[in-house]
Scaffold this active site. Structure first.
Site, PDB file in Angstrom:
ATOM      1  N   TYR A  25      20.896   6.549  40.307  1.00  0.00           N
ATOM      2  CA  TYR A  25      21.434   7.697  39.664  1.00  0.00           C
ATOM      3  C   TYR A  25      22.994   6.342  38.593  1.00  0.00           C
ATOM      4  O   TYR A  25      23.596   6.650  38.124  1.00  0.00           O
ATOM      5  CB  TYR A  25      22.026   8.929  39.530  1.00  0.00           C
ATOM      6  CG  TYR A  25      20.898  10.037  39.807  1.00  0.00           C
ATOM      7  CD1 TYR A  25      19.998  10.318  38.520  1.00  0.00           C
ATOM      8  CD2 TYR A  25      20.796  10.382  40.815  1.00  0.00           C
ATOM      9  CE1 TYR A  25      18.666  10.595  38.720  1.00  0.00           C
ATOM     10  CE2 TYR A  25      19.525  11.464  41.246  1.00  0.00           C
ATOM     11  CZ  TYR A  25      19.063  12.026  40.404  1.00  0.00           C
ATOM     12  OH  TYR A  25      17.380  12.045  39.725  1.00  0.00           O
ATOM     13  N   ASN A  73      20.463  16.085  29.118  1.00  0.00           N
ATOM     14  CA  ASN A  73      19.628  15.587  30.063  1.00  0.00           C
ATOM     15  C   ASN A  73      19.894  16.973  30.986  1.00  0.00           C
ATOM     16  O   ASN A  73      21.023  17.159  31.528  1.00  0.00           O
ATOM     17  CB  ASN A  73      20.447  14.549  31.029  1.00  0.00           C
ATOM     18  CG  ASN A  73      20.200  14.017  32.459  1.00  0.00           C
ATOM     19  OD1 ASN A  73      18.721  14.898  33.045  1.00  0.00           O
ATOM     20  ND2 ASN A  73      20.378  13.023  32.959  1.00  0.00           N
ATOM     21  N   HIS A  79      12.689  20.344  34.824  1.00  0.00           N
ATOM     22  CA  HIS A  79      11.334  20.975  34.793  1.00  0.00           C
ATOM     23  C   HIS A  79      10.329  22.526  35.271  1.00  0.00           C
ATOM     24  O   HIS A  79       9.542  22.698  35.616  1.00  0.00           O
ATOM     25  CB  HIS A  79      10.519  20.096  36.371  1.00  0.00           C
ATOM     26  CG  HIS A  79      12.113  18.442  36.554  1.00  0.00           C
ATOM     27  ND1 HIS A  79      11.203  17.703  35.770  1.00  0.00           N
ATOM     28  CD2 HIS A  79      13.079  18.033  36.595  1.00  0.00           C
ATOM     29  CE1 HIS A  79      11.987  16.719  35.940  1.00  0.00           C
ATOM     30  NE2 HIS A  79      12.509  16.966  37.400  1.00  0.00           N
ATOM     31  N   ASP A  86      12.636  27.312  25.722  1.00  0.00           N
ATOM     32  CA  ASP A  86      12.817  28.542  24.121  1.00  0.00           C
ATOM     33  C   ASP A  86      14.237  28.085  23.608  1.00  0.00           C
ATOM     34  O   ASP A  86      13.752  28.708  22.161  1.00  0.00           O
ATOM     35  CB  ASP A  86      12.932  29.384  25.032  1.00  0.00           C
ATOM     36  CG  ASP A  86      11.049  30.380  25.399  1.00  0.00           C
ATOM     37  OD1 ASP A  86      10.261  29.522  25.375  1.00  0.00           O
ATOM     38  OD2 ASP A  86      11.642  31.369  26.101  1.00  0.00           O
ATOM     39  N   HIS A  99      16.789  11.556  30.459  1.00  0.00           N
ATOM     40  CA  HIS A  99      16.547  11.534  32.146  1.00  0.00           C
ATOM     41  C   HIS A  99      16.990   9.852  32.458  1.00  0.00           C
ATOM     42  O   HIS A  99      16.102   8.537  31.623  1.00  0.00           O
ATOM     43  CB  HIS A  99      15.047  11.734  32.489  1.00  0.00           C
ATOM     44  CG  HIS A  99      15.024  12.923  31.909  1.00  0.00           C
ATOM     45  ND1 HIS A  99      15.365  14.355  33.169  1.00  0.00           N
ATOM     46  CD2 HIS A  99      14.787  13.295  31.467  1.00  0.00           C
ATOM     47  CE1 HIS A  99      14.978  15.151  32.091  1.00  0.00           C
ATOM     48  NE2 HIS A  99      13.803  15.246  31.849  1.00  0.00           N
ATOM     49  N   ILE A 100      17.330  10.170  33.400  1.00  0.00           N
ATOM     50  CA  ILE A 100      19.013   8.292  33.578  1.00  0.00           C
ATOM     51  C   ILE A 100      17.440   8.034  34.714  1.00  0.00           C
ATOM     52  O   ILE A 100      17.344   6.382  33.930  1.00  0.00           O
ATOM     53  CB  ILE A 100      19.872   8.781  34.965  1.00  0.00           C
ATOM     54  CG1 ILE A 100      20.983   9.385  33.934  1.00  0.00           C
ATOM     55  CG2 ILE A 100      20.144   7.454  35.593  1.00  0.00           C
ATOM     56  CD1 ILE A 100      22.297  10.229  35.039  1.00  0.00           C
ATOM     57  N   ARG A 110       8.373  16.117  39.326  1.00  0.00           N
ATOM     58  CA  ARG A 110       9.140  15.846  37.765  1.00  0.00           C
ATOM     59  C   ARG A 110       8.697  14.939  36.909  1.00  0.00           C
ATOM     60  O   ARG A 110       8.844  14.606  36.002  1.00  0.00           O
ATOM     61  CB  ARG A 110      10.353  14.642  38.331  1.00  0.00           C
ATOM     62  CG  ARG A 110      10.963  14.278  40.076  1.00  0.00           C
ATOM     63  CD  ARG A 110      12.125  13.468  40.023  1.00  0.00           C
ATOM     64  NE  ARG A 110      12.599  14.011  41.476  1.00  0.00           N
ATOM     65  CZ  ARG A 110      14.242  14.541  41.892  1.00  0.00           C
ATOM     66  NH1 ARG A 110      14.480  15.499  40.790  1.00  0.00           N
ATOM     67  NH2 ARG A 110      14.217  15.152  42.562  1.00  0.00           N
TER      68      ARG A 110
END
Ligand code: DQA
Length: 145
Positions: A25, A73, A79, A86, A99-100, A110
């Site tokens: 990250y 994010n 997941h 919803d 997503h990084i 994932r």
């Protein structure tokens, strides 16, 4: 005319960016990234919210009068969270998932993104630049979902 407002939402553990698995990250905190991001968009109000709690993320997304588009994010919740998916479907807003890391190049669990189909699109694997690119999409498309 008032500035347009983009709501960035980061989910669980993203408050630990910079310290958390830096080989995946990176070594920058999100606050450090925001300092560089904000001057690139002088005419946009960037609202930033981070929570480790699913319901709080839902409350933030439901607060639709506060923002014009959202860049989110959801971290691990992407997941798993039927409820956040919803919410995204229930609100009439442009929402882009970021997503990084490249989730498709990582563990199989994932690869499934429960929230992605509720969003306009997904940017994954482009590092923190993904947030900026998602914002540029919102602006270029006039915040239309
Ligand atoms: C993440 C990817 C997710 O799988 C993970 O749970 C995260 C971060 C990313 O930005 O790459 O916490 O959303």
């Amino acid at each position: 005319m008032a500035n347009k407002r983009i709501q960035i939402i980061n989910g669980p553990n993203l408050n630990m960016l910079g310290q958390r698995e830096p080989e995946i990250y990176g070594s920058r905190s999100f606050e450090q990234y925001l300092e560089k991001l904000r001057p690139k968009f002088p005419d946009i109000d960037i609202l930033y919210y981070q929570s480790n709690i699913e319901g709080e993320i839902i409350n933030c997304l439901q607060n639709v009068t506060a923002y014009d588009a959202a860049v989110i994010n959801l971290a691990g919740y992407s997941h798993t969270s039927v409820s956040i998916a919803d919410t995204i479907k229930a609100i009439d807003k442009l929402v882009i998932e970021v997503h990084i890391s490249n989730v498709h190049a990582r563990e199989e669990f994932r690869h499934k993104l429960l929230t992605a189909s509720a969003c306009k699109g997904v940017i994954t694997g482009l590092g923190l630049d993904g947030y900026e690119l998602a914002m540029r999409y919102c602006i270029q498309n006039n915040f239309a979902g």
